[in-house]
Design a protein around this motif. Structure first.
Motif, PDB file in Angstrom:
ATOM      1  N   VAL A 372      32.846  32.484  44.340  1.00 45.03           N
ATOM      2  CA  VAL A 372      33.688  33.676  44.206  1.00 45.03           C
ATOM      3  C   VAL A 372      35.102  33.325  44.636  1.00 45.03           C
ATOM      4  N   ASN A 373      36.101  33.902  43.960  1.00 49.27           N
ATOM      5  CA  ASN A 373      37.502  33.717  44.367  1.00 49.27           C
ATOM      6  C   ASN A 373      38.102  35.085  44.679  1.00 49.27           C
ATOM      7  N   ILE A 374      38.529  35.222  45.907  1.00 54.92           N
ATOM      8  CA  ILE A 374      39.122  36.470  46.370  1.00 54.92           C
ATOM      9  C   ILE A 374      40.637  36.317  46.349  1.00 54.92           C
ATOM     10  N   GLY A 375      41.305  37.103  45.510  1.00 53.22           N
ATOM     11  CA  GLY A 375      42.753  37.020  45.393  1.00 53.22           C
ATOM     12  C   GLY A 375      43.463  37.601  46.601  1.00 53.22           C
ATOM     13  N   ALA A 376      44.723  37.208  46.761  1.00 53.97           N
ATOM     14  CA  ALA A 376      45.515  37.647  47.908  1.00 53.97           C
ATOM     15  C   ALA A 376      45.577  39.171  47.970  1.00 53.97           C
ATOM     16  N   TYR A 383      34.796  51.815  54.845  1.00 54.38           N
ATOM     17  CA  TYR A 383      34.606  52.928  55.784  1.00 54.38           C
ATOM     18  C   TYR A 383      35.114  54.214  55.162  1.00 54.38           C
ATOM     19  N   ASP A 384      34.235  55.225  55.122  1.00 57.87           N
ATOM     20  CA  ASP A 384      34.619  56.502  54.507  1.00 57.87           C
ATOM     21  C   ASP A 384      35.060  57.532  55.532  1.00 57.87           C
ATOM     22  N   GLY A 385      35.230  57.103  56.766  1.00 61.46           N
ATOM     23  CA  GLY A 385      35.599  58.005  57.839  1.00 61.46           C
ATOM     24  C   GLY A 385      34.430  58.406  58.707  1.00 61.46           C
ATOM     25  N   VAL A 386      33.217  58.183  58.189  1.00 56.91           N
ATOM     26  CA  VAL A 386      32.005  58.496  58.943  1.00 56.91           C
ATOM     27  C   VAL A 386      31.096  57.285  59.011  1.00 56.91           C
ATOM     28  N   ASN A 387      30.833  56.662  57.863  1.00 58.02           N
ATOM     29  CA  ASN A 387      29.881  55.563  57.780  1.00 58.02           C
ATOM     30  C   ASN A 387      30.512  54.325  57.134  1.00 58.02           C
ATOM     31  N   LYS A 388      29.908  53.155  57.438  1.00 59.15           N
ATOM     32  CA  LYS A 388      30.288  51.907  56.774  1.00 59.15           C
ATOM     33  C   LYS A 388      29.375  51.710  55.566  1.00 59.15           C
ATOM     34  N   HIS A 389      29.939  51.135  54.491  1.00 57.76           N
ATOM     35  CA  HIS A 389      29.184  50.930  53.256  1.00 57.76           C
ATOM     36  C   HIS A 389      29.327  49.488  52.786  1.00 57.76           C
ATOM     37  N   GLN A 390      28.361  49.073  51.952  1.00 60.66           N
ATOM     38  CA  GLN A 390      28.259  47.682  51.527  1.00 60.66           C
ATOM     39  C   GLN A 390      28.987  47.425  50.209  1.00 60.66           C
ATOM     40  N   THR A 391      29.557  46.226  50.128  1.00 59.92           N
ATOM     41  CA  THR A 391      30.119  45.699  48.885  1.00 59.92           C
ATOM     42  C   THR A 391      29.346  44.443  48.512  1.00 59.92           C
ATOM     43  N   VAL A 392      28.959  44.318  47.234  1.00 59.90           N
ATOM     44  CA  VAL A 392      28.277  43.127  46.742  1.00 59.90           C
ATOM     45  C   VAL A 392      29.093  42.565  45.586  1.00 59.90           C
ATOM     46  N   ILE A 393      29.380  41.253  45.653  1.00 55.13           N
ATOM     47  CA  ILE A 393      30.116  40.580  44.582  1.00 55.13           C
ATOM     48  C   ILE A 393      29.281  39.395  44.112  1.00 55.13           C
ATOM     49  N   GLY A 394      29.009  39.349  42.813  1.00 56.50           N
ATOM     50  CA  GLY A 394      28.141  38.312  42.268  1.00 56.50           C
ATOM     51  C   GLY A 394      28.819  36.961  42.131  1.00 56.50           C
ATOM     52  N   ASP A 395      28.008  35.953  41.807  1.00 52.63           N
ATOM     53  CA  ASP A 395      28.495  34.574  41.671  1.00 52.63           C
ATOM     54  C   ASP A 395      29.642  34.491  40.665  1.00 52.63           C
ATOM     55  N   ARG A 396      30.606  33.648  40.999  1.00 50.33           N
ATOM     56  CA  ARG A 396      31.700  33.245  40.113  1.00 50.33           C
ATOM     57  C   ARG A 396      32.646  34.387  39.736  1.00 50.33           C
ATOM     58  N   SER A 397      32.569  35.496  40.403  1.00 46.69           N
ATOM     59  CA  SER A 397      33.499  36.591  40.119  1.00 46.69           C
ATOM     60  C   SER A 397      34.824  36.358  40.826  1.00 46.69           C
ATOM     61  N   LYS A 398      35.871  37.033  40.301  1.00 47.84           N
ATOM     62  CA  LYS A 398      37.229  36.837  40.817  1.00 47.84           C
ATOM     63  C   LYS A 398      37.897  38.191  40.977  1.00 47.84           C
ATOM     64  N   THR A 410      28.895  47.520  43.702  1.00 46.78           N
ATOM     65  CA  THR A 410      28.335  46.226  43.337  1.00 46.78           C
ATOM     66  C   THR A 410      29.116  45.684  42.147  1.00 46.78           C
ATOM     67  N   ILE A 411      29.650  44.488  42.315  1.00 43.86           N
ATOM     68  CA  ILE A 411      30.360  43.786  41.255  1.00 43.86           C
ATOM     69  C   ILE A 411      29.440  42.683  40.755  1.00 43.86           C
ATOM     70  N   GLY A 412      29.192  42.622  39.455  1.00 47.24           N
ATOM     71  CA  GLY A 412      28.251  41.665  38.901  1.00 47.24           C
ATOM     72  C   GLY A 412      28.768  40.234  38.935  1.00 47.24           C
ATOM     73  N   GLU A 413      28.043  39.342  38.273  1.00 48.53           N
ATOM     74  CA  GLU A 413      28.438  37.935  38.179  1.00 48.53           C
ATOM     75  C   GLU A 413      29.468  37.744  37.065  1.00 48.53           C
ATOM     76  N   ASP A 414      30.318  36.726  37.265  1.00 52.38           N
ATOM     77  CA  ASP A 414      31.310  36.341  36.246  1.00 52.38           C
ATOM     78  C   ASP A 414      32.217  37.509  35.864  1.00 52.38           C
ATOM     79  N   VAL A 415      32.590  38.299  36.822  1.00 50.13           N
ATOM     80  CA  VAL A 415      33.500  39.428  36.629  1.00 50.13           C
ATOM     81  C   VAL A 415      34.909  39.004  37.043  1.00 50.13           C
ATOM     82  N   THR A 416      35.889  39.461  36.271  1.00 52.58           N
ATOM     83  CA  THR A 416      37.290  39.273  36.651  1.00 52.58           C
ATOM     84  C   THR A 416      37.908  40.642  36.854  1.00 52.58           C
TER      85      THR A 416
END
Length: 449
Positions: A372-376, A383-398, A410-416
């Motif tokens: 995965v490549n995370i841009g600057a 955080y929604d102000g009450v609870n923390k929530h999960q982010t999922v990023i698939g293989d090779r996404s940018k 959830t972000i799938g694989e090979d997503v730009t």
């Protein structure tokens, strides 16, 4: 059999602290914990900790050591009075008792083992740990014959000029035959200036008392104030760094580096200046740490570089580059051959192998796949102000620069993801995602003055 008694009832007024003196930390452990650990080689049958000032707090701090027994000293009337509290709990004990002080944390386990061995081999009633001080001013002197049998103990103020030339002092650490000690303790009196029961007076009731000099007088250093605590930390650090350098660790400018003795290091680790290693950390071979890094309660796998960064309560995989100015925390797991770069924070996230986030990003409560490549400027808005929530990023996404991923998502694989996008819905595999207002140009427009 051997029992250990640790005197830990005092308040420690000169520490100028609300915390009981024996609970002050020294290199990752409290003073009294260090004293307890110094008994490891003698494998005591029982360990009695004599508590008094804020006893409940001391007991709570030591609750993770279930083999301890606590003995209450409700009034602090001297060292002899403290040891008198053992008469009931040890009434059926037969063997030797080692008396230690909860504020003398630098004794090596080998020294205590030698004290017990000397005591038992010579069938002594009592054996005193003594030290030859370069400047014994203020300390009572111990006088011995040619066989190291104690003939006299004289307080400094009572010494004549000839006696003051004797540099052997009493370290306040003893091994007694319990039957001899138990018989002598009720005979102690408070016939002294302090109106206290002195443990040293027990010696008057012993037939055979031997002194054993400690090889390194620094071991008997007691802690009465913050300055002495700082000096003890320097002694401890010298020991730790010498040990690791002899084991194959390279430490540049050791005076600028601190290492808790709970840290484990493998050979060929390189520690640069201004780097500090804390807690239960494990640093594997070939790592380069610093300059200017802090590692705490973390595992750093082989051949990883951590430059001007903080890693706490986390794990970093092999051949990974961290920093400069990265913060990894909160049970984060970073994979192999990753790059986590300038001004990036990773919190409670799992990062797959070969993933890069080079600068200016926050990844929290996320699971990222491999490559995965995370841009600057990418942010997981977890955080929604009450609870923390999960982010999922698939293989090779940018993610493009200045992307915001609003969790849960959830972000799938090979997503730009296009730069400047705010993503609020899940994204399938093999997609280009653009979530920003279309740019408009209004010809001939000027700000009117």
């Amino acid at each position: 059999m051997v029992a250990v008694a640790i005197l830990a009832a005092g308040k420690g007024t000169r520490m100028k602290s609300d915390l009981p003196k024996v609970l002050h930390p020294l290199g990752g452990r409290s003073l009294v914990e260090r004293v307890i650990e110094s008994c490891a080689l003698i494998k005591p049958e029982r360990i009695c900790t004599i508590v008094g000032y804020r006893a409940a707090e001391v007991k709570t701090a030591l609750a993770h050591l279930p083999h301890l027994e606590f003995v209450e000293q409700t009034e602090q009337l001297g060292t002899g009075h403290a040891v008198q509290q053992l008469l009931e709990p040890l009434k059926d004990f037969a063997g030797d008792v080692v008396i230690l002080n909860g504020d003398v944390p630098l004794l090596r386990p080998e020294t205590i083992a030698d004290l017990v061995s000397t005591h038992q081999k010579n069938n002594n009633d009592a054996t005193l740990l003594t030290a030859q001080l370069p400047n014994p001013m203020g300390y009572g002197r111990v006088f011995c014959d040619g066989d190291n049998l104690v003939t006299q103990i004289v307080e400094h103020r009572d010494c004549n000029d000839a006696q003051r030339k004797n540099n052997r002092i009493n370290a306040g650490v003893y091994c007694f035959k319990w039957e001899v000690l138990a018989e002598a303790l009720p005979k102690l009196t408070t016939n002294n200036d302090q109106q206290e029961y002195y443990l040293t007076d027990v010696i008057l009731h012993c037939d055979k008392v031997m002194a054993m000099d400690v090889a390194d007088f620094q071991e008997i250093s007691g802690i009465n104030d913050r300055f002495q605590l700082s000096a003890a930390y320097e002694i401890l650090q010298d020991r730790i760094k010498e040990k690791w350098m002899k084991a194959g660790v390279m430490i540049h400018q050791p005076d600028t580096v601190t290492i808790d003795d709970t840290v484990q290091l493998e050979p060929d680790v390189m520690i640069e200046p201004q780097t500090h290693l804390r807690g239960n950390s494990l640093i594997k071979t070939g790592c380069r740490l610093g300059p200017g890094s802090l590692i705490e309660n973390s595992v750093i796998e082989a051949n990883t570089t951590i430059l001007y960064s903080v890693v706490s309560d986390s794990q970093v995989g092999e051949n990974t580059q961290i920093g400069p100015y990265t913060h990894i925390r909160g049970q984060a797991k970073v994979g192999e051959q990753c790059r986590i770069g300038n001004f990036v924070e990773v919190k409670k996230s799992t990062i797959g192998n070969n993933t890069n986030m080079a600068h200016l990003s926050y990844i929290g409560d996320a699971t990222l796949g491999a490559k995965v490549n995370i841009g600057a400027g990418t942010i997981t808005a977890n955080y929604d102000g009450v609870n923390k929530h999960q982010t999922v990023i698939g293989d090779r996404s940018k993610t493009g620069a200045n992307s915001v991923l609003v969790a849960p998502i959830t972000i799938g694989e090979d997503v730009t993801i296009a730069a400047g996008s705010t993503i609020t819905k899940d994204v399938d595999n093999d997609c280009l995602v653009v979530a920003r207002a279309r740019q408009k140009e209004i010809k001939g427009w000027r700000l009117q003055s």
